[in-house]
Design a protein around this motif. Sequence first.
Motif, PDB file in Angstrom:
ATOM      1  N   VAL A 129       0.885  -1.292  -0.113  1.00 57.19           N
ATOM      2  CA  VAL A 129      -0.012   0.030  -0.011  1.00 57.19           C
ATOM      3  C   VAL A 129       0.826   1.141  -0.226  1.00 57.19           C
ATOM      4  O   VAL A 129       0.606   2.295  -0.757  1.00 57.19           O
ATOM      5  N   ILE A 142      -4.704  -3.352  -5.260  1.00 55.79           N
ATOM      6  CA  ILE A 142      -3.435  -2.947  -4.919  1.00 55.79           C
ATOM      7  C   ILE A 142      -2.230  -3.588  -5.329  1.00 55.79           C
ATOM      8  O   ILE A 142      -1.450  -3.022  -5.931  1.00 55.79           O
ATOM      9  N   LYS A 172      -2.142   9.845  -1.249  1.00 56.80           N
ATOM     10  CA  LYS A 172      -2.123   8.580  -1.832  1.00 56.80           C
ATOM     11  C   LYS A 172      -2.262   7.532  -0.976  1.00 56.80           C
ATOM     12  O   LYS A 172      -2.885   6.467  -1.105  1.00 56.80           O
ATOM     13  N   ASN A 192      -5.148   4.571  -0.823  1.00 54.22           N
ATOM     14  CA  ASN A 192      -4.803   3.226  -1.089  1.00 54.22           C
ATOM     15  C   ASN A 192      -5.195   2.278   0.129  1.00 54.22           C
ATOM     16  O   ASN A 192      -5.565   0.982  -0.097  1.00 54.22           O
ATOM     17  N   SER A 203      -8.873   1.729   0.043  1.00 52.62           N
ATOM     18  CA  SER A 203      -9.099   0.413  -1.143  1.00 52.62           C
ATOM     19  C   SER A 203      -8.735  -0.984  -0.620  1.00 52.62           C
ATOM     20  O   SER A 203      -9.257  -1.855  -0.796  1.00 52.62           O
TER      21      SER A 203
END
Length: 259
Positions: A90, A201, A185, A189, A192
Motif C-alpha cells: 500500500v 493494490i 495517496k 490506497n 481501497s
Amino acid sequence: MNVNKLQEGLKTKLFGKRIIFLHKTGSTNDFAKELATHGAAEGTVVIAEEQTAGRGRLGRNWFSPKGGLYLSITLKPKLKASEAVKLVYVAGLAVAEALHELYGLKTETKWPNDVLVDGKKICGILTEMSTSGEKVNFAILGIGINANVSLRAFPKELQTHVTSLKNELDGKIILEELFRVVLEKLEENYASFLKEGFVSILEKWKSYASFLGKSVEVTDATQKFHGLALDVDHEGALIIRLEDGTVKRIFSGDVTLRF
Ligand code: BTN
C-alpha cells in the motif's frame, strides 16, 4: 520545513489530522511506536527533518540527513497480522504514484519494499507491528524518501545504489507538498485495501514493478537464489523460477537485478 504548511491543503479525512513535527529524532518509527503504545489514534503522523538513528529493514541503518522526508504513520487495521504485512505494498504504491504524479518520474517498485528511479533506490519502507496472537494492536508504517539530499552526501558505499529527487530533478522539491501527496495517496490506497482487498493494490503495484520478468538474485536470511522473477502472488510472496527449473515462493529477502 514549515510545520504549518504540512496540513495546509491536505485533502485527507484521517491521515495527518494529528502531526508531530520534530526537528531531530532517533527514529520516527520509534517515536510513533511509543505514541501508539500510549493510545495514539489511527492516522497520527510523526515527521522529522533529520533522524540520528534511522532504521531500515533487516537491522540496517537508514541514512537520514536534513533534506529527506522521514515519516511514520500509525495504523489500526482490523486485519489479521498475516494480512497486515501487505501494508508495505500500500505504501510502496503510494510513493511510486506520488513521485510520478508530482515530478513525472518513471518510478519502479521493487519487491518487497523499495521504490526506485533509474534503477536506484529513492525510498524505503519499514512496517512494524504490535500484535497479540493474530490480532494487530497497531502497525507503524515508516517511509523514508531521499528528497533534497545530494548524492555526494551519502556514504561512499551507497552512492552507486541510491538516488535522490535532487539528483533526478536537478533542483530542490517542496517537502511539504511531497508530504501531502504521499499522505493523500496513502489514505486512498489504504481505504481501497481495507474495502476491496489486496488484489487491486497488488495489480497496481505490479504495474510499476519492472523487475518482473527479469533475471534476479534473491538473498534471504540464510541463502542466495538466482532465477527469473515471475510474479508476486496474493500473499505477497515473490515467485521465482530457479536456474534448475524449479519454482520457488520467497516470503522475505532482497532482490538484486542481474545483468
Ligand atoms: C528500508 O529500505 O530498509 C526501509 C527504510 C525505512 C526508513 C524510514 S525513514 C522513516 C522511518 N523511521 C525509521 O527509522 N525508518 C523509517
